[in-house]
Design a protein around this motif. Structure first.
Motif, PDB file in Angstrom:
ATOM      1  N   GLY B 185      57.671 -61.052 -77.257  1.00  0.00           N
ATOM      2  CA  GLY B 185      57.835 -60.823 -75.825  1.00  0.00           C
ATOM      3  C   GLY B 185      56.666 -60.109 -75.166  1.00  0.00           C
ATOM      4  N   VAL B 186      55.544 -59.999 -75.869  1.00  0.00           N
ATOM      5  CA  VAL B 186      54.372 -59.322 -75.310  1.00  0.00           C
ATOM      6  C   VAL B 186      53.668 -60.249 -74.314  1.00  0.00           C
ATOM      7  CG1 VAL B 186      52.107 -58.345 -75.900  1.00  0.00           C
ATOM      8  CG2 VAL B 186      54.072 -57.957 -77.398  1.00  0.00           C
ATOM      9  N   THR B 187      53.136 -59.679 -73.245  1.00  0.00           N
ATOM     10  CA  THR B 187      52.332 -60.456 -72.302  1.00  0.00           C
ATOM     11  C   THR B 187      51.058 -60.922 -72.993  1.00  0.00           C
ATOM     12  OG1 THR B 187      53.127 -58.936 -70.613  1.00  0.00           O
ATOM     13  CG2 THR B 187      51.320 -60.405 -69.996  1.00  0.00           C
ATOM     14  N   PHE B 188      50.821 -62.221 -73.013  1.00  0.00           N
ATOM     15  CA  PHE B 188      49.602 -62.753 -73.626  1.00  0.00           C
ATOM     16  C   PHE B 188      48.655 -63.241 -72.540  1.00  0.00           C
ATOM     17  CE2 PHE B 188      49.929 -64.019 -78.339  1.00  0.00           C
ATOM     18  CZ  PHE B 188      50.753 -62.954 -78.642  1.00  0.00           C
ATOM     19  N   ILE B 189      47.414 -62.785 -72.596  1.00  0.00           N
ATOM     20  CA  ILE B 189      46.390 -63.332 -71.705  1.00  0.00           C
ATOM     21  C   ILE B 189      45.366 -64.016 -72.582  1.00  0.00           C
ATOM     22  CG2 ILE B 189      44.677 -62.846 -69.937  1.00  0.00           C
ATOM     23  CD1 ILE B 189      46.349 -60.451 -69.106  1.00  0.00           C
ATOM     24  N   TYR B 190      45.234 -65.305 -72.376  1.00  0.00           N
ATOM     25  CA  TYR B 190      44.484 -66.146 -73.287  1.00  0.00           C
ATOM     26  C   TYR B 190      43.290 -66.738 -72.560  1.00  0.00           C
ATOM     27  CZ  TYR B 190      44.036 -69.457 -77.158  1.00  0.00           C
ATOM     28  OH  TYR B 190      43.594 -70.166 -78.249  1.00  0.00           O
ATOM     29  N   ILE B 191      42.120 -66.664 -73.192  1.00  0.00           N
ATOM     30  CA  ILE B 191      40.895 -67.183 -72.590  1.00  0.00           C
ATOM     31  C   ILE B 191      40.499 -68.440 -73.341  1.00  0.00           C
ATOM     32  CG2 ILE B 191      38.424 -66.731 -72.343  1.00  0.00           C
ATOM     33  CD1 ILE B 191      40.016 -65.039 -70.526  1.00  0.00           C
ATOM     34  N   THR B 192      40.252 -69.502 -72.643  1.00  0.00           N
ATOM     35  CA  THR B 192      39.826 -70.716 -73.350  1.00  0.00           C
ATOM     36  C   THR B 192      39.055 -71.662 -72.436  1.00  0.00           C
ATOM     37  OG1 THR B 192      40.588 -72.587 -74.685  1.00  0.00           O
ATOM     38  CG2 THR B 192      42.004 -71.912 -72.891  1.00  0.00           C
ATOM     39  N   HIS B 193      38.218 -72.494 -73.056  1.00  0.00           N
ATOM     40  CA  HIS B 193      37.574 -73.568 -72.292  1.00  0.00           C
ATOM     41  C   HIS B 193      38.226 -74.899 -72.659  1.00  0.00           C
ATOM     42  CE1 HIS B 193      35.422 -73.598 -76.160  1.00  0.00           C
ATOM     43  NE2 HIS B 193      35.399 -74.898 -75.953  1.00  0.00           N
ATOM     44  N   ASP B 194      39.242 -74.821 -73.536  1.00  0.00           N
ATOM     45  CA  ASP B 194      39.873 -76.034 -74.040  1.00  0.00           C
ATOM     46  C   ASP B 194      41.148 -76.299 -73.230  1.00  0.00           C
ATOM     47  OD1 ASP B 194      41.521 -77.793 -75.455  1.00  0.00           O
ATOM     48  OD2 ASP B 194      40.678 -77.200 -77.383  1.00  0.00           O
ATOM     49  N   GLN B 195      41.099 -77.316 -72.382  1.00  0.00           N
ATOM     50  CA  GLN B 195      42.229 -77.571 -71.488  1.00  0.00           C
ATOM     51  C   GLN B 195      43.498 -77.896 -72.261  1.00  0.00           C
ATOM     52  OE1 GLN B 195      42.716 -81.383 -70.251  1.00  0.00           O
ATOM     53  NE2 GLN B 195      40.635 -82.099 -70.580  1.00  0.00           N
ATOM     54  N   GLY B 196      43.337 -78.601 -73.397  1.00  0.00           N
ATOM     55  CA  GLY B 196      44.516 -78.962 -74.198  1.00  0.00           C
ATOM     56  C   GLY B 196      45.250 -77.707 -74.655  1.00  0.00           C
ATOM     57  N   GLU B 197      44.452 -76.717 -75.135  1.00  0.00           N
ATOM     58  CA  GLU B 197      45.012 -75.452 -75.585  1.00  0.00           C
ATOM     59  C   GLU B 197      45.759 -74.761 -74.449  1.00  0.00           C
ATOM     60  OE1 GLU B 197      42.079 -74.051 -78.742  1.00  0.00           O
ATOM     61  OE2 GLU B 197      42.276 -72.324 -77.415  1.00  0.00           O
ATOM     62  N   ALA B 198      45.095 -74.686 -73.291  1.00  0.00           N
ATOM     63  CA  ALA B 198      45.675 -73.973 -72.148  1.00  0.00           C
ATOM     64  C   ALA B 198      46.969 -74.648 -71.693  1.00  0.00           C
ATOM     65  CB  ALA B 198      44.673 -73.909 -71.007  1.00  0.00           C
ATOM     66  N   LEU B 199      46.942 -75.968 -71.584  1.00  0.00           N
ATOM     67  CA  LEU B 199      48.115 -76.686 -71.077  1.00  0.00           C
ATOM     68  C   LEU B 199      49.274 -76.600 -72.073  1.00  0.00           C
ATOM     69  CD1 LEU B 199      46.529 -79.925 -69.543  1.00  0.00           C
ATOM     70  CD2 LEU B 199      47.076 -77.769 -68.409  1.00  0.00           C
ATOM     71  N   ALA B 200      48.958 -76.697 -73.359  1.00  0.00           N
ATOM     72  CA  ALA B 200      50.026 -76.752 -74.364  1.00  0.00           C
ATOM     73  C   ALA B 200      50.722 -75.405 -74.559  1.00  0.00           C
ATOM     74  CB  ALA B 200      49.458 -77.238 -75.696  1.00  0.00           C
ATOM     75  N   MET B 201      49.973 -74.287 -74.419  1.00  0.00           N
ATOM     76  CA  MET B 201      50.560 -73.007 -74.791  1.00  0.00           C
ATOM     77  C   MET B 201      51.094 -72.198 -73.620  1.00  0.00           C
ATOM     78  SD  MET B 201      48.281 -71.436 -77.840  1.00  0.00           S
ATOM     79  CE  MET B 201      46.741 -71.330 -77.016  1.00  0.00           C
ATOM     80  N   SER B 202      50.519 -72.406 -72.425  1.00  0.00           N
ATOM     81  CA  SER B 202      50.709 -71.404 -71.380  1.00  0.00           C
ATOM     82  C   SER B 202      51.950 -71.609 -70.539  1.00  0.00           C
ATOM     83  CB  SER B 202      49.507 -71.426 -70.433  1.00  0.00           C
ATOM     84  OG  SER B 202      48.332 -71.562 -71.166  1.00  0.00           O
ATOM     85  N   ASP B 203      52.470 -70.498 -70.028  1.00  0.00           N
ATOM     86  CA  ASP B 203      53.457 -70.559 -68.955  1.00  0.00           C
ATOM     87  C   ASP B 203      52.757 -70.889 -67.649  1.00  0.00           C
ATOM     88  OD1 ASP B 203      55.704 -69.833 -70.518  1.00  0.00           O
ATOM     89  OD2 ASP B 203      54.962 -67.769 -70.525  1.00  0.00           O
ATOM     90  N   ARG B 204      51.639 -70.184 -67.437  1.00  0.00           N
ATOM     91  CA  ARG B 204      50.815 -70.497 -66.268  1.00  0.00           C
ATOM     92  C   ARG B 204      49.351 -70.484 -66.667  1.00  0.00           C
ATOM     93  NH1 ARG B 204      51.371 -66.963 -61.317  1.00  0.00           N
ATOM     94  NH2 ARG B 204      51.585 -65.291 -62.844  1.00  0.00           N
ATOM     95  N   VAL B 205      48.563 -71.229 -65.893  1.00  0.00           N
ATOM     96  CA  VAL B 205      47.137 -71.340 -66.172  1.00  0.00           C
ATOM     97  C   VAL B 205      46.377 -70.944 -64.911  1.00  0.00           C
ATOM     98  CG1 VAL B 205      45.261 -72.918 -66.807  1.00  0.00           C
ATOM     99  CG2 VAL B 205      47.549 -73.245 -67.773  1.00  0.00           C
ATOM    100  N   GLY B 206      45.301 -70.169 -65.089  1.00  0.00           N
ATOM    101  CA  GLY B 206      44.379 -69.897 -63.990  1.00  0.00           C
ATOM    102  C   GLY B 206      43.073 -70.603 -64.273  1.00  0.00           C
ATOM    103  N   VAL B 207      42.716 -71.560 -63.427  1.00  0.00           N
ATOM    104  CA  VAL B 207      41.480 -72.306 -63.663  1.00  0.00           C
ATOM    105  C   VAL B 207      40.340 -71.601 -62.932  1.00  0.00           C
ATOM    106  CG1 VAL B 207      40.334 -74.539 -63.500  1.00  0.00           C
ATOM    107  CG2 VAL B 207      42.796 -74.437 -63.836  1.00  0.00           C
ATOM    108  N   MET B 208      39.238 -71.333 -63.644  1.00  0.00           N
ATOM    109  CA  MET B 208      38.120 -70.608 -63.047  1.00  0.00           C
ATOM    110  C   MET B 208      36.860 -71.440 -63.026  1.00  0.00           C
ATOM    111  SD  MET B 208      38.253 -66.682 -64.242  1.00  0.00           S
ATOM    112  CE  MET B 208      37.030 -66.264 -63.005  1.00  0.00           C
ATOM    113  N   SER B 209      36.061 -71.215 -61.984  1.00  0.00           N
ATOM    114  CA  SER B 209      34.735 -71.820 -61.918  1.00  0.00           C
ATOM    115  C   SER B 209      33.828 -70.878 -61.149  1.00  0.00           C
ATOM    116  CB  SER B 209      34.821 -73.178 -61.224  1.00  0.00           C
ATOM    117  OG  SER B 209      33.532 -73.606 -60.862  1.00  0.00           O
ATOM    118  N   GLN B 210      32.662 -70.614 -61.681  1.00  0.00           N
ATOM    119  CA  GLN B 210      31.658 -69.773 -61.026  1.00  0.00           C
ATOM    120  C   GLN B 210      32.229 -68.455 -60.515  1.00  0.00           C
ATOM    121  OE1 GLN B 210      29.928 -72.468 -58.181  1.00  0.00           O
ATOM    122  NE2 GLN B 210      28.597 -73.343 -59.763  1.00  0.00           N
ATOM    123  N   GLY B 211      33.031 -67.840 -61.349  1.00  0.00           N
ATOM    124  CA  GLY B 211      33.553 -66.519 -61.013  1.00  0.00           C
ATOM    125  C   GLY B 211      34.726 -66.527 -60.062  1.00  0.00           C
ATOM    126  N   VAL B 212      35.118 -67.708 -59.596  1.00  0.00           N
ATOM    127  CA  VAL B 212      36.209 -67.785 -58.626  1.00  0.00           C
ATOM    128  C   VAL B 212      37.426 -68.425 -59.278  1.00  0.00           C
ATOM    129  CG1 VAL B 212      36.938 -68.762 -56.411  1.00  0.00           C
ATOM    130  CG2 VAL B 212      34.589 -67.976 -56.723  1.00  0.00           C
TER     131      VAL B 212
END
Lengths: 294, 365
Positions: B185-212
């Motif tokens: 039940g711990v809050t997980f913050i996960y960093i990845t450049h792999d979209q498959g990883e992000a989509l498969a594991m996350s409750d929510r995803v924040g997509v970043m580009s150029q610092g935004v």
């Protein structure tokens, strides 16, 4: 060897190998063997050489153990060499850490240059510079009295303190470089991981950085200790009336007593006892020789 | 057990370079949240800001409502799993795992017991006394997770920890990580450049580009309703057609291009008369015979067929020479048209979007 030949050709390779062999054999191995042989023979007038008195004996070595003053000097040499090693370690470890992990690599180069420049000056001149700095009317006393830290000049060149100062200065870089190399090879993430898991700065050093740097620390300590125990120039230049170094006794036997035989025996005793001492310390601190060679 | 993480208007400058630009997001307690983006997009900087190895130039990091300003990494309720894991090679496995307890002064017996318990949790038995160098990549991964869990963090930070593993193991560890997160039940913050990883594991995803931060949403939302061209093209494949919005009708619009006019959904930041791009996912396109021209279609010729197993990628070329991709399910009874077949590529107006470029300036979300 094949790699050497492939790269430089046969003639250049042979020259290089021959020069290395010459250096090792003619300048290191043979002189030492000659001295080693000397140490087991007696100092005899020329006409008795080859006569019935010219025998192999341990008498030269026994001379040392029968001389409480020489044993005392040897003991003091070991003690103060250890002290110099410890002081070097205490000064160097934080410096090495800062150079390896805190400063930007571009700045590190500048710092190393600044640290190295004094090494370009010969050891005699550097010791003599310290002799001037530490003298009664010297700049150090002038500055300290000038800023009011002390009332009257301190006699720095007394006891072993000037020798210790001089030796620390002479050999500190031999401690810095191995420790710097060891710490630099440590993955910075390990330091951060330790902090992230809640470790204080002190604990991070104790549990992560120092264990990693141990081979470098050991190699620096062995180097500084052996250089100190074998140093002649610094202890003679910065000597006070009551600071005698073991190398000075060897020098006296050889150049004042002209008895190279006892002198050689003392030199080999110094070597053997230092090696014994270093091995003992390494055993106690659980460091192996292969770690140091890395 | 777990805490929320609130990044409040965060900016991070390195000299004149702004690595993170006005990021505002709240990560809920117990959530599996991923920051997804290409390398250099500022996602690792965000992780270092949360863990305390950096302080933001502007804005605040709040964990459980508490401002973390001036609190050093060793005093924050976070645990970081490094990209290279950063296990301590000179300590045995169990000392690695309980290092965080050791620094808190827990007795050796208790630490040993805790290590065994955590090794059970990460499914790594009989390894307590092994050296780190004796472990495989996947086992090291588990030790790193156990080491981070040992300090009972409120927030777990993971910096692409799976990137060094081979594909099979990576997929296995994805499921494993997800399961551990649910169990603890711990809050997980996960960093990845792999979209498959992000989509498969996350409750929510924040997509970043150029610092935004471009978009924060569930994986489905990110994939099906990207807010701009960057998100659409970074997550998944697209066929892209340049054009102009000709008329708007509710959420739909008429889009005029050199290849003809198309009816499509209108993206968030696009208006009437704007130059924009039409994005169509390959799996939403179909190939049909040319006998009857359909709406939202482009006349094309099949150039190449790439068989991928469960699906087939059909590459087609239109009259102006641009290549598009159509993805069809593998069905032996209905094979895709052969190369050089002329046909039309058709897509549903509901499944294509008109989007602008990525947001690069200070647009709030």
């Amino acid at each position: 060897m094949q790699e050497l030949i492939r790269r430089y050709g046969i003639s250049l390779s042979v020259i290089m190998a021959a020069m290395t062999a010459f250096w090792l054999l003619a300048l290191v191995v043979i002189p030492n063997l000659v001295l080693f042989k000397f140490s087991f023979r007696l100092y005899l007038p020329v006409d008795q050489l080859g006569g019935p008195n010219d025998v192999y004996t341990l008498k030269n070595y026994v001379t040392f153990f029968n001389s409480p003053i020489h044993i005392n000097v040897f003991f003091l040499t070991i003690v103060y060499s250890s002290l110099v090693t410890l002081i070097c370690l205490i000064i160097t470890y934080p410096l090495a850490y800062i150079l390896a992990k805190v400063l930007k690599p571009t700045d590190t180069a500048t710092f190393f240059l600044v640290l190295l420049i004094p090494l370009w000056v010969s050891e005699i001149l550097r010791s003599f510079a310290w002799f001037i700095i530490l003298s009664m009317q010297g700049p150090l006393n002038a500055i300290l009295t000038g800023i009011g830290l002390i009332d009257k000049p301190i006699r720095w060149i007394s006891g072993f303190q000037s020798v210790v100062i001089g030796l620390v200065y002479a050999y500190i870089l031999f401690m810095l470089f191995p420790i710097y190399n060891a710490i630099q090879a440590l993955d910075t993430n390990q330091i951060e991981a330790s902090q992230d898991l809640g470790a204080s700065t002190w604990r991070t050093h104790w549990r992560v950085v120092i264990p990693h740097a141990k081979p470098g620390i050991a190699s620096g300590c062995v180097m500084v200790f052996m250089l100190c125990a074998g140093s002649v120039v610094v202890p003679t230049t910065l000597a006070s009336t009551n600071s005698r170094w073991f190398t000075e006794i060897i020098q006296q036997w050889m150049f004042e007593g002209l008895d190279w035989n006892v002198g050689s025996a003392y030199a080999f005793l110094l070597l053997a006892l230092c090696i014994l001492f270093v091995s003992l310390v390494m055993r106690v601190l659980n460091v192996r020789l292969v770690d140091i060679a890395k | 057990m777990s805490e929320d993480v609130h990044l409040s208007q965060i900016c991070m400058d390195f000299g004149s370079f702004r690595a993170v630009n006005n990021v505002e997001v709240t990560i809920k307690p117990g959530e599996f949240f991923s920051f997804l983006g290409p390398s250099g997009c500022g996602k690792t900087t965000i992780l270092r800001l949360i863990s305390g190895f950096m302080e933001p130039t502007q804005g605040a990091v709040k964990i459980g409502g508490k401002d973390m300003k001036g609190i050093r990494p060793n005093a924050r309720p976070t645990a970081l799993i490094f990209q290279n894991l950063a296990l301590f090679p000179l300590m045995p496995v169990w000392e690695n795992i309980t290092f965080g307890l050791e620094v808190r002064g827990v007795s050796k017996e208790k630490r040993r017991a805790k290590a065994e318990e955590l090794l059970q949790l990460v499914d790594l038995h009989d390894s307590a006394d092994k050296r780190i160098s004796q472990l495989s990549g996947g086992q090291k991964q588990r030790v790193a997770i156990a080491r981070a869990l040992a300090v009972e963090p409120k927030v777990m930070l993971l910096d692409e920890p799976l990137s060094a593993l081979d594909l099979k193991l990576r997929q296995h560890m994805r499921a494993e990580l997800r399961a551990i997160q649910k169990r603890t039940g711990v809050t997980f913050i996960y960093i990845t450049h792999d979209q498959g990883e992000a989509l498969a594991m996350s409750d929510r995803v924040g997509v970043m580009s150029q610092g935004v931060l471009q978009q924060v949403a569930t994986p489905q939302e990110i994939y099906n309703n990207p807010v701009n061209g960057f998100v659409a093209s970074f997550v998944g494949e697209n066929n892209v057609i340049q054009g102009k919005v000709a008329s708007v009708n509710g959420g739909m619009a008429q889009f005029e291009t050199a290849k003809g006019a198309f009816h499509a959904k209108l993206g968030a930041s696009v208006g009437l008369g704007d130059q924009a791009k039409l994005f169509v996912r390959p799996e939403f396109c179909s190939l049909q015979p040319t006998n009857e021209t359909k709406a939202n279609s482009i006349a094309v010729e099949v150039t190449e067929i790439a068989f991928e197993g469960n699906f087939v990628n059909v590459f087609v070329r239109d009259n102006s020479g641009d290549t598009h991709m159509v993805q069809v399910q593998n069905d032996p009874s209905l094979p895709p048209p052969a190369p050089h077949t002329a046909c039309q590529m058709v897509f549903n107006p509901e499944s294509c979007m008109i989007l602008s470029e990525a947001a690069t300036s200070r647009h709030g979300h």
